[in-house]
Every structure is written in C-alpha cells, then in structure tokens.
Design a protein around this motif. Structure first.
Motif, PDB file in Angstrom:
ATOM      1  N   PHE A  30       6.351 -40.599  -9.972  1.00 20.55           N
ATOM      2  CA  PHE A  30       6.148 -40.120  -8.788  1.00 20.55           C
ATOM      3  C   PHE A  30       4.531 -39.971  -8.387  1.00 20.55           C
ATOM      4  CE2 PHE A  30       6.392 -36.534  -5.763  1.00 20.55           C
ATOM      5  CZ  PHE A  30       7.631 -36.608  -5.092  1.00 20.55           C
ATOM      6  N   LEU A  31       3.752 -39.716  -9.370  1.00 19.02           N
ATOM      7  CA  LEU A  31       2.184 -39.649  -9.068  1.00 19.02           C
ATOM      8  C   LEU A  31       1.788 -41.041  -8.558  1.00 19.02           C
ATOM      9  CD1 LEU A  31      -0.218 -37.686  -8.996  1.00 19.02           C
ATOM     10  CD2 LEU A  31      -0.479 -38.252 -11.352  1.00 19.02           C
ATOM     11  N   ALA A  32       2.165 -42.102  -9.442  1.00 17.49           N
ATOM     12  CA  ALA A  32       1.815 -43.358  -9.103  1.00 17.49           C
ATOM     13  C   ALA A  32       2.084 -43.668  -7.581  1.00 17.49           C
ATOM     14  CB  ALA A  32       2.320 -44.588  -9.967  1.00 17.49           C
ATOM     15  N   VAL A  33       3.198 -43.308  -7.058  1.00 15.59           N
ATOM     16  CA  VAL A  33       3.700 -43.710  -5.742  1.00 15.59           C
ATOM     17  C   VAL A  33       2.592 -43.146  -4.751  1.00 15.59           C
ATOM     18  CG1 VAL A  33       5.322 -43.595  -4.113  1.00 15.59           C
ATOM     19  CG2 VAL A  33       5.775 -44.460  -6.152  1.00 15.59           C
ATOM     20  N   LEU A  34       2.461 -41.509  -5.045  1.00 11.94           N
ATOM     21  CA  LEU A  34       1.603 -40.827  -4.090  1.00 11.94           C
ATOM     22  C   LEU A  34       0.259 -41.330  -4.094  1.00 11.94           C
ATOM     23  CD1 LEU A  34       1.391 -37.988  -2.897  1.00 11.94           C
ATOM     24  CD2 LEU A  34       0.470 -37.137  -5.067  1.00 11.94           C
ATOM     25  N   LEU A  35      -0.293 -41.913  -5.212  1.00 16.50           N
ATOM     26  CA  LEU A  35      -1.618 -42.341  -5.069  1.00 16.50           C
ATOM     27  C   LEU A  35      -1.839 -43.760  -4.371  1.00 16.50           C
ATOM     28  CD1 LEU A  35      -2.843 -41.188  -8.851  1.00 16.50           C
ATOM     29  CD2 LEU A  35      -3.647 -40.217  -6.643  1.00 16.50           C
ATOM     30  N   PHE A  36      -0.856 -44.643  -4.692  1.00 16.67           N
ATOM     31  CA  PHE A  36      -1.019 -45.806  -4.322  1.00 16.67           C
ATOM     32  C   PHE A  36      -0.325 -46.316  -3.214  1.00 16.67           C
ATOM     33  CE2 PHE A  36      -1.475 -46.158  -9.206  1.00 16.67           C
ATOM     34  CZ  PHE A  36      -2.783 -46.663  -9.086  1.00 16.67           C
ATOM     35  N   ALA A  37       0.680 -45.634  -2.702  1.00 18.63           N
ATOM     36  CA  ALA A  37       1.586 -46.218  -1.764  1.00 18.63           C
ATOM     37  C   ALA A  37       1.734 -45.437  -0.430  1.00 18.63           C
ATOM     38  CB  ALA A  37       2.808 -46.181  -2.362  1.00 18.63           C
ATOM     39  N   ALA A  38       0.616 -44.423  -0.417  1.00 18.04           N
ATOM     40  CA  ALA A  38       1.004 -43.579   0.855  1.00 18.04           C
ATOM     41  C   ALA A  38       0.793 -44.428   1.998  1.00 18.04           C
ATOM     42  CB  ALA A  38      -0.214 -42.447   0.896  1.00 18.04           C
ATOM     43  N   GLY A  39      -0.094 -45.308   2.207  1.00 15.59           N
ATOM     44  CA  GLY A  39      -0.559 -46.111   3.187  1.00 15.59           C
ATOM     45  C   GLY A  39       0.347 -47.263   3.617  1.00 15.59           C
ATOM     46  N   ARG A  40       1.750 -47.247   2.900  1.00 14.97           N
ATOM     47  CA  ARG A  40       2.747 -48.430   3.043  1.00 14.97           C
ATOM     48  C   ARG A  40       4.017 -47.643   3.661  1.00 14.97           C
ATOM     49  NH1 ARG A  40       1.603 -52.777  -1.136  1.00 14.97           N
ATOM     50  NH2 ARG A  40       3.614 -53.247  -0.739  1.00 14.97           N
ATOM     51  N   ALA A  41       3.989 -46.433   4.078  1.00 15.46           N
ATOM     52  CA  ALA A  41       4.987 -45.601   4.569  1.00 15.46           C
ATOM     53  C   ALA A  41       5.605 -46.091   5.610  1.00 15.46           C
ATOM     54  CB  ALA A  41       4.640 -44.080   5.036  1.00 15.46           C
ATOM     55  N   HIS A  42       5.200 -46.951   6.448  1.00 10.08           N
ATOM     56  CA  HIS A  42       5.962 -47.538   7.595  1.00 10.08           C
ATOM     57  C   HIS A  42       6.174 -49.015   7.458  1.00 10.08           C
ATOM     58  CE1 HIS A  42       5.715 -43.542   9.698  1.00 10.08           C
ATOM     59  NE2 HIS A  42       4.370 -43.727   9.187  1.00 10.08           N
ATOM     60  N   ALA A  43       5.839 -49.384   6.171  1.00 12.89           N
ATOM     61  CA  ALA A  43       5.913 -50.949   6.080  1.00 12.89           C
ATOM     62  C   ALA A  43       7.520 -51.365   5.933  1.00 12.89           C
ATOM     63  CB  ALA A  43       5.400 -51.389   4.679  1.00 12.89           C
ATOM     64  N   VAL A 130       6.696 -31.746  -8.721  1.00 16.17           N
ATOM     65  CA  VAL A 130       6.884 -33.048  -7.592  1.00 16.17           C
ATOM     66  C   VAL A 130       7.363 -32.302  -6.380  1.00 16.17           C
ATOM     67  CG1 VAL A 130       7.208 -34.420  -9.585  1.00 16.17           C
ATOM     68  CG2 VAL A 130       9.141 -33.466  -8.481  1.00 16.17           C
ATOM     69  N   LEU A 131       7.993 -31.172  -6.286  1.00 17.23           N
ATOM     70  CA  LEU A 131       8.373 -30.537  -5.082  1.00 17.23           C
ATOM     71  C   LEU A 131       7.370 -30.018  -4.134  1.00 17.23           C
ATOM     72  CD1 LEU A 131      11.725 -28.864  -6.585  1.00 17.23           C
ATOM     73  CD2 LEU A 131      11.517 -31.246  -5.423  1.00 17.23           C
ATOM     74  N   ASP A 132       6.152 -29.904  -4.626  1.00 14.56           N
ATOM     75  CA  ASP A 132       5.284 -29.115  -3.883  1.00 14.56           C
ATOM     76  C   ASP A 132       3.903 -29.991  -3.728  1.00 14.56           C
ATOM     77  OD1 ASP A 132       3.057 -27.531  -3.049  1.00 14.56           O
ATOM     78  OD2 ASP A 132       3.955 -25.778  -3.680  1.00 14.56           O
ATOM     79  N   LYS A 133       3.544 -30.736  -3.006  1.00 14.64           N
ATOM     80  CA  LYS A 133       2.310 -31.560  -2.970  1.00 14.64           C
ATOM     81  C   LYS A 133       0.965 -30.640  -3.293  1.00 14.64           C
ATOM     82  CE  LYS A 133       3.885 -35.375   0.099  1.00 14.64           C
ATOM     83  NZ  LYS A 133       3.869 -35.979   1.213  1.00 14.64           N
ATOM     84  N   GLN A 134       0.946 -29.656  -2.801  1.00  9.03           N
ATOM     85  CA  GLN A 134      -0.381 -28.874  -3.252  1.00  9.03           C
ATOM     86  C   GLN A 134      -0.315 -28.599  -4.671  1.00  9.03           C
ATOM     87  OE1 GLN A 134      -0.496 -25.370  -0.991  1.00  9.03           O
ATOM     88  NE2 GLN A 134      -2.666 -24.769  -1.658  1.00  9.03           N
ATOM     89  N   LYS A 135       0.883 -28.341  -5.294  1.00 13.64           N
ATOM     90  CA  LYS A 135       0.912 -28.115  -6.770  1.00 13.64           C
ATOM     91  C   LYS A 135       0.510 -29.288  -7.312  1.00 13.64           C
ATOM     92  CE  LYS A 135       3.701 -24.722  -8.573  1.00 13.64           C
ATOM     93  NZ  LYS A 135       5.226 -24.255  -9.046  1.00 13.64           N
ATOM     94  N   MET A 136       1.025 -30.349  -6.888  1.00 17.07           N
ATOM     95  CA  MET A 136       0.634 -31.798  -7.440  1.00 17.07           C
ATOM     96  C   MET A 136      -0.910 -31.986  -7.519  1.00 17.07           C
ATOM     97  SD  MET A 136       3.651 -34.218  -6.482  1.00 17.07           S
ATOM     98  CE  MET A 136       3.224 -35.700  -7.082  1.00 17.07           C
ATOM     99  N   MET A 137      -1.501 -31.798  -6.247  1.00 21.63           N
ATOM    100  CA  MET A 137      -2.853 -31.788  -6.398  1.00 21.63           C
ATOM    101  C   MET A 137      -3.488 -30.951  -7.378  1.00 21.63           C
ATOM    102  SD  MET A 137      -3.143 -34.485  -4.309  1.00 21.63           S
ATOM    103  CE  MET A 137      -4.881 -34.756  -4.090  1.00 21.63           C
ATOM    104  N   VAL A 138      -2.995 -29.669  -7.348  1.00 24.43           N
ATOM    105  CA  VAL A 138      -3.862 -28.755  -8.460  1.00 24.43           C
ATOM    106  C   VAL A 138      -3.602 -29.330  -9.689  1.00 24.43           C
ATOM    107  CG1 VAL A 138      -3.685 -26.640  -9.181  1.00 24.43           C
ATOM    108  CG2 VAL A 138      -3.494 -26.754  -6.853  1.00 24.43           C
ATOM    109  N   ALA A 139      -2.648 -29.951 -10.141  1.00 19.89           N
ATOM    110  CA  ALA A 139      -2.408 -30.553 -11.606  1.00 19.89           C
ATOM    111  C   ALA A 139      -3.291 -31.503 -11.655  1.00 19.89           C
ATOM    112  CB  ALA A 139      -0.887 -31.058 -11.536  1.00 19.89           C
ATOM    113  N   MET A 140      -3.349 -32.385 -10.788  1.00 22.19           N
ATOM    114  CA  MET A 140      -4.247 -33.796 -10.777  1.00 22.19           C
ATOM    115  C   MET A 140      -5.587 -33.437 -10.995  1.00 22.19           C
ATOM    116  SD  MET A 140      -2.575 -35.832  -7.888  1.00 22.19           S
ATOM    117  CE  MET A 140      -3.725 -37.012  -7.751  1.00 22.19           C
ATOM    118  N   LEU A 141      -6.063 -32.176 -10.450  1.00 18.30           N
ATOM    119  CA  LEU A 141      -7.444 -31.690 -10.468  1.00 18.30           C
ATOM    120  C   LEU A 141      -7.948 -31.039 -11.823  1.00 18.30           C
ATOM    121  CD1 LEU A 141      -8.069 -31.049  -6.676  1.00 18.30           C
ATOM    122  CD2 LEU A 141      -8.997 -33.004  -8.047  1.00 18.30           C
ATOM    123  N   LYS A 142      -6.724 -30.186 -12.214  1.00 21.05           N
ATOM    124  CA  LYS A 142      -7.080 -29.560 -13.235  1.00 21.05           C
ATOM    125  C   LYS A 142      -7.651 -30.224 -14.534  1.00 21.05           C
ATOM    126  CE  LYS A 142      -4.251 -25.881 -13.883  1.00 21.05           C
ATOM    127  NZ  LYS A 142      -3.161 -25.178 -14.589  1.00 21.05           N
TER     128      LYS A 142
END
Length: 356
Positions: A30-43, A130-142
């Motif tokens: 899930f995190l890999a997609v969040l980091l790498f694929a955000a810019g491909r949402a409309h592809a 994974v249901l809360d993007k803010q929580k995911m970012m906190v986990a990444m930064l922690k």
C-alpha cells in the motif's frame, strides 16, 4: 516445465519470497503505491497479462505437478479461505484469507464469505493505518530509517554497475526518475517493482485492495473496524531481515521483468481455488537445484509469517471475546503447522473450514 524453469533461470528464490511478501505484508504494498504512483491516478489502466504457471506445469510435466500437489496436500490447513472460530461462552467469529490486490477476481467475495461478512458485528483487518492517510504519514515520519537510508548510503552504492544500470532501466520504464528513489530502502522499491503494471495503475487510480474494500464497506454500514498490527510493526518486521537479503531480492525482482505478471496471475488462480498450501511448493519447484536459500527462507518465514501470526492471535483475543467478528488477513498466514488456523486452535478455539 520449460516455462517454470525459464523463470527459475532468471531469478533466485529470494525474489519469489519478496513477491509473495506483497501478500504477507499489507502495509508495504500500500505504501509503495502511495509513494510512487500518485501521479498516475488518471493514466489509462494497462491490460493485465500473465500466464498461469501451474497450468503450464500440469501440461508440460505432470510428474512435477503431482509432486507439488502431494506436498501441498501434506500442508496442514492448506485448503480453504474461510474458517469458523468457536469457543465456549463466545459467539462464533470467522477468519478469512485475503489477497492485498484490486483484481475483481479477488475483491469479489465467495458466497459463504460474503454471508459471514454481512452478518458480522465487527470487521478486523491487519492494520487500520491504511484507512487514514494522515496516520500513514505520521507512521512514515516516525521512523524514517525504516524506509530511507539516513546516512550516506544510496541504493546504487550497494549495487554492481550492471545491476545499477538494470535498476535505472526498470525505473525509467515505469516513469520513475532514479534520483527520486536513490535513498529508498530496497524492500520499498521491490514492493513497487513486484506489482503488475495493471495492478499498480488500478491502485494508484483509487481502486481499493480487498482488505480496504472490506473495511470501507464496514464503515459505510456503521460497523466498527479494528486492526491487529500497526504500520510501524509491519515495516520493522521487514527491516529486521538482513540488508543483503533485500538487495538480492531487489536485483532478482528487476531481472524477473514481465515474468512478475505470471507469478501474480498464478497466485490469483491459486487464491480463487483456496489452495493456500500450494503457494510455496509451486515456487520451490520453480527453483533449480542449488539455488535455494534455506537459511534465508527460514528467517523470512519466521519473521514475516510465524512471529506475526502469534501477535495477531494475541491481539485478536479481546475482539473475538466480544463475538461475531469477521477477521480478514493475508491468506498466506492461514496454512501450515505455525499458521493462524493452528494457532487459534492452540488458543482454545474450535476452527473448522467453511464451504469445503
């Protein structure tokens, strides 16, 4: 057998373990997609390709296929995705094996599982982070060192010139500038590279993997959703394995190229059949003699499956005590002598397959 051997010639066993890890470690994919694929949402979503390795093996080498079937049949609890959990004094609950993918064949629940899910009072998944993007970012930064090299190390510095060039070529093919992942830990990159292009595009376009679909459906119905692990604990488990193991896995995943599609297609076919005990026998059969890594395999299985299973059972206890829960976790956690089905039996539950 020729098709299977062709795959074996291009990748060592560790890469297959990391590919399967996508269905062991929910948060990593899930995190890999969040980091790498955000810019491909409309592809445009590319067409899914990939051949079922098992069908090819059954046709080309029936004896090898029968050997795999025999090994799978000897795997405790290796057949079935839905299991009923019962204990005196508690309302029954259900354990269901998932694949962390968006493929419609995966996200459409079998009738018995749909019935149990609809009737459940609580839905449980591996991690609700994974249901809360803010929580995911906190986990990444922690704990940034779980995902990034925080010293002078770079991915390229750990690769031979040829392997570094292969990595850059693979990144370019996916539209990812190599400089953007230069400090990325290898398991992060492996997770993204192991996703078929069609799956990556679907996820980046917002399609939920099965676990998230179940959780979102429960929330929409006003049902509580609980998790058994945290994102940090999942990442720590992967990061605890030797760096050399992960670097080898990254290189071999890159070498697989389009064969990643075949492996994922085979996993989906086995999943549809509920043949969870056949995953490892099939992939072991694909490896040539001398290529296996018993120590690496044992460490991977202990860290990524066995140890986490015990944590899941412990954390599930209070939830199951309330009764009528539907617990959905990666299907590879279910089978085997140290799998969740057996672990719940050891914890005092009567565990029986449903729909077999």
């Amino acid at each position: 057998m020729k098709r299977v051997i062709a795959i074996a010639d291009r990748a060592a066993h560790v890469s297959l373990k990391l590919l399967v890890a996508l269905n062991v470690l929910f948060f990593l994919s899930f995190l890999a997609v969040l980091l790498f694929a955000a810019g491909r949402a409309h592809a445009e979503i590319p067409t899914c390709t990939g051949a079922d390795m098992l069908s090819a093996l059954q046709k080309d080498d029936p004896a090898a296929y029968r050997k795999i079937e025999t090994e799978a049949a000897a795997t405790p609890n290796g057949k079935g995705l839905l299991w009923k959990l019962e204990k005196p004094g508690e309302k029954p609950s259900f354990l269901f094996g998932t694949m962390h993918m968006t493929d419609p064949r995966v996200t459409t629940l079998p009738p018995d599982a749909q019935k149990a899910y609809d009737a459940a009072g609580t839905i449980v998944i591996e991690t609700t982070d994974v249901l809360d993007k803010q929580k995911m970012m906190v986990a990444m930064l922690k704990e940034p060192d779980l995902m990034m090299f925080t010293d002078s190390t770079t991915l390229a510095s750990l690769l031979s010139p040829d392997d570094a060039a292969a990595m850059n070529t693979a990144l370019d093919a996916r539209g990812i500038p190599p400089a953007t992942v230069a400090k990325m830990k290898p398991w992060m990159l492996s997770a993204m590279m192991a996703l078929p292009a069609c799956e990556l595009a679907r996820q980046s376009g917002g399609a939920p993997v099965l676990d998230v679909k179940l959780a979102e459906g429960a929330k929409a119905a006003g049902k509580p959703v609980e998790g058994l692990e945290t994102a940090e604990s999942q990442l720590r488990a992967m990061a605890s394995l030797p760096l050399a193991f992960h670097m080898k896995g990254l290189v071999d995943t890159l070498k697989l190229g389009d064969k990643v599609n075949d492996i994922n297609e085979t996993m989906i076919v086995l999943y549809q059949r509920g043949d969870t005990g056949m995953f490892w026998p099939l992939f072991r059969a694909a490896m040539p003699e001398g290529q296996d890594d018993p120590a690496g395999y044992a460490a991977f299985e202990e860290t990524m499956i066995t140890s986490r299973n015990k944590v899941m059972v412990e954390h599930a206890g209070p939830i199951l005590a309330r009764g009528n829960a539907f617990m959905a976790v990666g299907a590879l956690h279910l089978p085997g002598p140290e799998g969740l089905v057996e672990d719940f039996r050891k914890a005092g539950y009567t565990v029986t397959p449903v729909g077999l």
